[in-house]
Design a protein around this motif. Structure first.
Motif, PDB file in Angstrom:
ATOM      1  N   ILE A 388     -10.184  -4.698   4.839  1.00 41.31           N
ATOM      2  CA  ILE A 388      -9.369  -5.828   4.389  1.00 41.31           C
ATOM      3  C   ILE A 388      -9.478  -6.993   5.377  1.00 41.31           C
ATOM      4  CG2 ILE A 388      -7.030  -6.598   3.830  1.00 41.31           C
ATOM      5  CD1 ILE A 388      -8.095  -4.612   1.831  1.00 41.31           C
ATOM      6  N   LEU A 389      -9.304  -6.673   6.666  1.00 40.63           N
ATOM      7  CA  LEU A 389      -9.334  -7.741   7.663  1.00 40.63           C
ATOM      8  C   LEU A 389     -10.702  -8.410   7.726  1.00 40.63           C
ATOM      9  CD1 LEU A 389      -7.205  -6.203  10.544  1.00 40.63           C
ATOM     10  CD2 LEU A 389      -6.694  -8.260   9.235  1.00 40.63           C
ATOM     11  N   SER A 390     -11.765  -7.608   7.635  1.00 41.24           N
ATOM     12  CA  SER A 390     -13.100  -8.207   7.714  1.00 41.24           C
ATOM     13  C   SER A 390     -13.378  -9.094   6.509  1.00 41.24           C
ATOM     14  CB  SER A 390     -14.175  -7.127   7.775  1.00 41.24           C
ATOM     15  OG  SER A 390     -13.949  -6.276   8.852  1.00 41.24           O
ATOM     16  N   ASP A 631     -16.403  -6.972  -3.567  1.00 40.68           N
ATOM     17  CA  ASP A 631     -17.039  -6.381  -4.740  1.00 40.68           C
ATOM     18  C   ASP A 631     -18.435  -5.872  -4.392  1.00 40.68           C
ATOM     19  OD1 ASP A 631     -17.749  -5.714  -7.276  1.00 40.68           O
ATOM     20  OD2 ASP A 631     -17.886  -7.756  -8.057  1.00 40.68           O
ATOM     21  N   ASN A 632     -19.224  -6.732  -3.764  1.00 43.65           N
ATOM     22  CA  ASN A 632     -20.599  -6.338  -3.487  1.00 43.65           C
ATOM     23  C   ASN A 632     -20.717  -5.351  -2.335  1.00 43.65           C
ATOM     24  OD1 ASN A 632     -21.945  -7.612  -5.597  1.00 43.65           O
ATOM     25  ND2 ASN A 632     -21.782  -9.591  -4.566  1.00 43.65           N
ATOM     26  N   VAL A 654     -13.270   0.555  -2.060  1.00 45.40           N
ATOM     27  CA  VAL A 654     -12.651   0.391  -3.381  1.00 45.40           C
ATOM     28  C   VAL A 654     -11.332  -0.372  -3.253  1.00 45.40           C
ATOM     29  CG1 VAL A 654     -11.524   1.622  -5.268  1.00 45.40           C
ATOM     30  CG2 VAL A 654     -13.765   2.354  -4.490  1.00 45.40           C
ATOM     31  N   VAL A 655     -10.583  -0.068  -2.193  1.00 45.21           N
ATOM     32  CA  VAL A 655      -9.342  -0.823  -1.981  1.00 45.21           C
ATOM     33  C   VAL A 655      -9.659  -2.302  -1.790  1.00 45.21           C
ATOM     34  CG1 VAL A 655      -7.368  -1.172  -0.458  1.00 45.21           C
ATOM     35  CG2 VAL A 655      -8.086   1.139  -1.039  1.00 45.21           C
ATOM     36  N   GLY A 656     -10.691  -2.571  -0.989  1.00 48.00           N
ATOM     37  CA  GLY A 656     -11.101  -3.962  -0.791  1.00 48.00           C
ATOM     38  C   GLY A 656     -11.428  -4.625  -2.117  1.00 48.00           C
ATOM     39  N   ASP A 657     -12.178  -3.918  -2.943  1.00 45.10           N
ATOM     40  CA  ASP A 657     -12.569  -4.473  -4.239  1.00 45.10           C
ATOM     41  C   ASP A 657     -11.349  -4.743  -5.116  1.00 45.10           C
ATOM     42  OD1 ASP A 657     -14.309  -5.196  -6.304  1.00 45.10           O
ATOM     43  OD2 ASP A 657     -14.154  -3.201  -7.181  1.00 45.10           O
TER      44      ASP A 657
ATOM     45  N   THR B 382       2.196   2.562  -5.783  1.00 44.74           N
ATOM     46  CA  THR B 382       0.982   2.446  -6.591  1.00 44.74           C
ATOM     47  C   THR B 382      -0.256   2.252  -5.722  1.00 44.74           C
ATOM     48  OG1 THR B 382       1.736   0.191  -6.972  1.00 44.74           O
ATOM     49  CG2 THR B 382       1.889   1.705  -8.819  1.00 44.74           C
ATOM     50  N   GLY B 383      -0.120   2.488  -4.423  1.00 42.70           N
ATOM     51  CA  GLY B 383      -1.320   2.541  -3.605  1.00 42.70           C
ATOM     52  C   GLY B 383      -1.500   1.407  -2.626  1.00 42.70           C
ATOM     53  N   THR B 384      -2.543   1.551  -1.816  1.00 43.61           N
ATOM     54  CA  THR B 384      -2.794   0.621  -0.723  1.00 43.61           C
ATOM     55  C   THR B 384      -3.077  -0.789  -1.229  1.00 43.61           C
ATOM     56  OG1 THR B 384      -3.847   2.486   0.330  1.00 43.61           O
ATOM     57  CG2 THR B 384      -4.113   0.372   1.390  1.00 43.61           C
ATOM     58  N   ALA B 385      -3.922  -0.881  -2.268  1.00 45.36           N
ATOM     59  CA  ALA B 385      -4.305  -2.216  -2.745  1.00 45.36           C
ATOM     60  C   ALA B 385      -3.076  -3.005  -3.183  1.00 45.36           C
ATOM     61  CB  ALA B 385      -5.291  -2.108  -3.902  1.00 45.36           C
ATOM     62  N   THR B 386      -2.133  -2.309  -3.820  1.00 43.91           N
ATOM     63  CA  THR B 386      -0.930  -3.001  -4.287  1.00 43.91           C
ATOM     64  C   THR B 386      -0.098  -3.496  -3.108  1.00 43.91           C
ATOM     65  OG1 THR B 386      -0.933  -1.089  -5.743  1.00 43.91           O
ATOM     66  CG2 THR B 386       0.619  -2.802  -6.228  1.00 43.91           C
TER      67      THR B 386
END
Lengths: 690, 690
Positions: A388-390, A631-632, A654-657, B382-386
């Motif tokens: 996330i930070l990057s 995404d990429n 996946v979390v980043g995406d 609902t998870g990390t992304a949320t």
């Protein structure tokens, strides 16, 4: 004279529409001989059209109210232009969606034959979308201009109509597509463990509809709006400024107003040539290739294109369109402005070049072929927070080059040809919208085709072909995204100057406390707007997650394929949420300039626009590029790097995406429109404040 | 006359220093009768001081170079003021750290006796830090003013010196503390599964040193800088403007220059009274309470404070200081400006009130007592992304209220008393820095005390007392943070106006292309700066993670407590990384205004400052509040809500907290200084551009 000019512009616009029509005819002649594909693409088609109809019903009410208000406040001309602008934008979105959802199934079926056929089909759909946008744009602007008897200042209402529709389309489409996407992925892929686009997933249709609603209708409306607004801003400034820069022939002012339309018209021709480079099966393309083959060194390029190297073909098509555009603008500038012609030409060119370079910069930051995204993928080794930070800092850093390019183009074109030069740079950048949008729209069509292939249980090599096309599309789409942001910045700047003139502001002095206050409020609005759209996606996605979970729980045999999921429920959740959630951000965008203008005055409104442009452009770049890079990076890991699928690294990516999804597909792109809409609202209403 | 005034101001500053000295004497008399505590606090003390010495050695070289350049370019006065400003800032940071690292062990030992003793000790440390900042600030500014024979325009170099040191201190301190924190948490808590502040963790000392370096030295330097710069900006504007607003008595100009100093001096008195409300064991406090007890309705308040309700005491202290400040400013304004006095008074008050309200808004967004943070904690389901997306949008939304408050205060104070009013609002907001910093600094002292308690194996109820103090500190610290950002915005605006006058700019017209270019570049810089600092933290943390992992692997018996970890290696990694990584962002901040000023001119530089203020303020608010909200959402879950520790919800919240750490402790706070430093650099160098 104006009449004759308009006939010419309408004819040029008609060329684009005719090209689109001819491609459409050829495409429709292609029979899909697989009932499953026909059925599925039919469902997606109907879902997408149904949503658009719902959306337009709401927007019709909105347009009606605003029209009445404009009529009362500014007279019939503005109200009329507003309605026509809104209708053109809505019509373009509708037609584009209609075509795209006709193309996806055909692309799937073409992929069962060969990769070349699939590319041809997907690109056909893309080029229809692209040509419709520029064709309807040019026809709409020039006919309205004629109808208004050349009153350029009233023409801005056309842009406001287009902008309003675009904002709702982008926000609504962005919410629709992300709610469906997140719902489908989170419950289907992660919780139930079924693959992407699996027909057992209740949200799968909504997801595929969403791709069209967001990436086709949203992107079309966005670029349509940039396109017409850049032309209108340049016309408005042209009328005021050409007497300063033009010679005898330019002194009439009308030349200044018509020059941007000429540029746009020539851009259509250039775009068509660019499209023909890619669409090698088109008979016109074959004639062109025959002639081009006689030019030295061209043969190698042509051979590589004809051998089916899609990525190469798309790039060469765009570059050729760009070169043709630059060449044509040289001739036009010299004809129009004689002694200052070369200056105007360089201004236009600076816009074209900046647009292309911003596209490259975007690609560098978001493609897994380069270091930044690979570093981001490697960051997954130290966990989710690092990813996330990057990605966050990558996005923030990525604002630097585009901003510097925009600044250079602004300084150069101003130095060369004054404010009119800046406006011409924006038009130059957008003149090749036709091909840029074609290249961009072909991606989601391929993506959809892949979804249909998966859902109709076609052999995996069909999916491989569509995936290949999709992934090429992802890279080339960077150009479209760069264009959308770069042009938004330049167009907003041009509109901003036009506003200042319309409001009779001699200066917008940020030493004045009211202006500073406007600047701060304006800078805050994009942050607030992003927050609203991201939260809207969150709420809509939550509703979708609940529904998909419920269906998995309650429908017997759904996992075995014996129970049929209730696709339409998911479609309606996305649609309802999108329509409900688009209201607040949309109203904010329209009311903020109004309120500031009325209560703090036109200077403060100028500050508001300046502040909104500054923080809006930065946030738009940051969010689009962070999202694209995440995404990429995920895809790069899925290709087997840094552990590949199923590892903790992949989960982190996946979390980043997932975080990046609303960034790049909802909040980021909507910001482009936010800044233009606020500026054009100010421009249209300027007479009320001065 | 100036001489007499300066004697008065120095005396008022000396009162603050004397108060600090008396508290310090009393504190030092308190013997810590636990050798383990003495040893540990000694290690932390030496580590912190060693880092500061290293940092100052580097900065001395930097200050030397800049001094020579300033001397050459602007003459001796500016060079002298710059050195004195830098020295005062560095000295304040050094003394503050010295005191704080003497206080932490004493607070731990006091906590073995009673909660009241611990509060008294921690608050003693905090109030020394606060009083030193305002005391040295007032003495430094007024003596330098005297030395420059009242040349206010040269005095800005004093602010530039303070700003430069502050930027490096904030960035370096922020990197130091986060590298150590992440290293200690990730490897110690998560990988090795040992508790926080466990002596077996090699990074534990670096982590505790980091709290002092970042939260004490960094925060002191930040507020010192805001404090002196707001005074200097108001003095500069006062000289130019008082003849317009003052009556007979104000016509001399010197009154305008000295009014901000009077306000600051009265703020010191108010702050001391506020501190005495909390420090109930101070003999002065007892005298004060005796008198106050005679006022009706006061008895209940006093009783509640004396019963040991720490949160209540801190809040009442701050409120009483605020009320006293407002009352005093009424008298001062009426004495100075007679007929316009009430207007100036209201301007000052608007600043004080805006500061307090921004503090409340910050608290609302970041405290787990209110809905936003609780919603954020629920998002973990609902998870990390949320969690990331919710925290992100919470932070973006949180910009709205503070910005509106800043705007209202600006508009109101300008309407009342012109630009001078705006500057006075900033001084008003900062006048109670003494108590605000005392309340803020007591938090990290308690935090450190808790760390020492943990490391010296004291009974768990000792830790509970310090944890309680720390958590109260977290809430009341919101006021300090709100003050830091709100005052940064107002101070930057005031400096901005002072710059425009110094550069003889009649207007900074954002319709001018060069100014727009400046605006865009300025808006981009905070994004680039954030990216640089976040990446720096990432690199430093990575080095720390590698080292801690190595020690766990290579040192035999480290987990059993028989092998001794090499604390000093971790300390030196943090220190080296912080010193290396602070250079690029620091140089960027100083060179950007220089380059734009030289190459694009003073108008473009004005635009740059405007753009930087707009996007800097938004990003600073967004990052500080997102980070704070993630932190407290995690703590809220750890209290047993939404599953509590060890659940996937908690893991998701931990990721949010880790992402938020560099936001709230490195990038966000550094932005406050960035915008002020860029503006003050422009102000000092303005003569070169005009």
């Amino acid at each position: 004279m104006t009449f004759l000019l308009v006939v010419l512009f309408v004819a040029l616009g008609a060329v684009a529409v005719a090209y689109a029509w001819s491609v459409y005819q050829k495409m429709m002649a292609f029979e899909v001989e697989n009932p499953r594909i026909v059925e599925l693409s039919g469902i997606i088609h109907r879902g997408a059209m149904a949503f658009l109809m719902q959306e337009y019903t709401w927007l019709a009410a909105f347009v009606g109210v605003v029209t009445i208000l404009l009529w009362g406040a500014l007279g019939f001309g503005s109200a009329f232009a507003f309605v026509v602008g809104a209708a053109c934008s809505a019509g373009t979105g509708w037609l584009g969606m209609y075509v795209a959802t006709q193309t996806n199934g055909r692309t799937t079926f073409a992929a069962t034959r060969s990769a070349g056929d699939a590319l041809d089909m997907a690109f056909s759909g893309g080029s229809i979308v692209g040509m419709l946008v520029v064709g309807i744009g040019l026809i709409g602007v020039s006919l309205t201009w004629l109808f208004l008897w050349g009153a350029v200042e009233t023409l801005a209402a056309f842009g406001m109509g287009a902008s309003s529709i675009a904002l709702f389309a982008r926000v609504g489409g962005g919410i629709y597509t992300k709610a469906a996407d997140v719902g489908a992925d989170l419950v289907g892929k992660i919780e139930a463990g079924i693959p992407e686009d699996d027909p057992r997933n209740p949200a799968v249709i909504a997801d595929n509809v969403g791709d069209n609603v967001g990436d086709i209708a949203g992107m079309s409306a966005d670029l349509f709006e940039s396109y017409v607004n850049s032309i209108i801003a340049a016309m408005a400034i042209g009328v005021a400024f050409t007497s300063l820069y033009g010679d005898s022939r330019g002194a009439l002012g009308m030349f200044g107003a018509s020059f941007p339309l000429f540029l746009a018209g020539w851009g259509i021709i250039s775009s068509i040539v660019g499209c023909l480079v890619v669409a090698t099966k088109n008979p016109w393309s074959q004639i062109m290739f025959e002639y081009a083959g006689k030019i030295p060194h061209m043969n190698k390029i042509l051979e590589r294109i004809q051998s089916g190297d899609a990525a190469y073909a798309l790039r060469v098509g765009a570059v050729i369109a760009g070169i043709k555009m630059i060449g044509g603008s040289f001739i036009l500038s010299m004809l129009f402005f004689v002694t200052r012609g070369f200056h105007v030409f360089l201004s236009v060119t600076s816009g074209v070049v900046a647009g292309v370079l911003i596209g490259f910069a975007t690609e560098y930051c978001t493609s897994s072929a380069y270091k930044p995204v690979r570093d981001l993928a490697r960051a997954s080794e130290t966990g989710t927070a690092t990813v996330i930070l990057s990605g966050f800092s990558l996005g923030m850093k990525s604002t630097a080059i585009p901003v510097v390019l925009i600044c250079l183009s602004t300084l150069l074109s101003y130095w060369l040809a004054g404010v009119f030069g800046v406006a011409c740079a924006a038009v130059g950048m957008l003149s090749i919208t036709g091909i840029a949008l074609a290249v961009d729209a072909y991606g989601p069509i391929s993506d959809n085709a892949g979804g249909i292939a998966q859902m109709s249980d076609l052999p995996s090599d069909v999916r491989k072909i569509t995936d290949k096309l999709d992934s090429i599309g992802n890279t080339t789409a960077a150009m479209g995204k760069g264009l959308a942001i770069g042009s938004a910045a330049l167009t907003a700047l041009a509109l901003f100057v036009a506003y200042a003139h319309a409001a009779n502001l001699a200066a917008i002095d940020i030493m004045q406390p009211k202006v500073v206050v406007g600047l701060l409020l304006g800078g805050m609005l994009p942050f607030l707007f992003c927050s609203l759209t991201i939260e809207a996606v969150g709420r809509a996605a939550q509703a979708m997650i609940d529904e998909v979970r419920r269906q998995f729980r309650e429908i017997a045999g759904i996992m075995e394929g014996t129970g049929k999921p209730e696709y339409e429920k998911c479609v309606s959740i996305s649609a309802t949420a999108a329509l409900r959630e688009m209201i607040v951000p949309g109203v904010l965008a329209i009311c903020a300039p109004l309120l500031v203008g009325f209560f703090l005055g036109k200077g403060a409104l100028g500050g508001l626009l300046g502040g909104a442009i500054v923080s809006g452009v930065m946030l738009a770049l940051f969010m689009a590029n962070s999202g694209g890079a995440w995404d990429n990076a995920k895809k790069y890991i899925e290709e087997g790097n840094y552990g590949g699928k199923g590892t903790p690294n992949h989960s982190a990516a996946v979390v980043g995406d997932t975080v990046g999804d609303p960034f790049k597909d909802t909040a980021g792109p909507s910001l482009n429109i936010l800044i233009k809409l606020m500026t054009v609202v100010a421009l249209v209403l300027a007479p009320l404040f001065s």
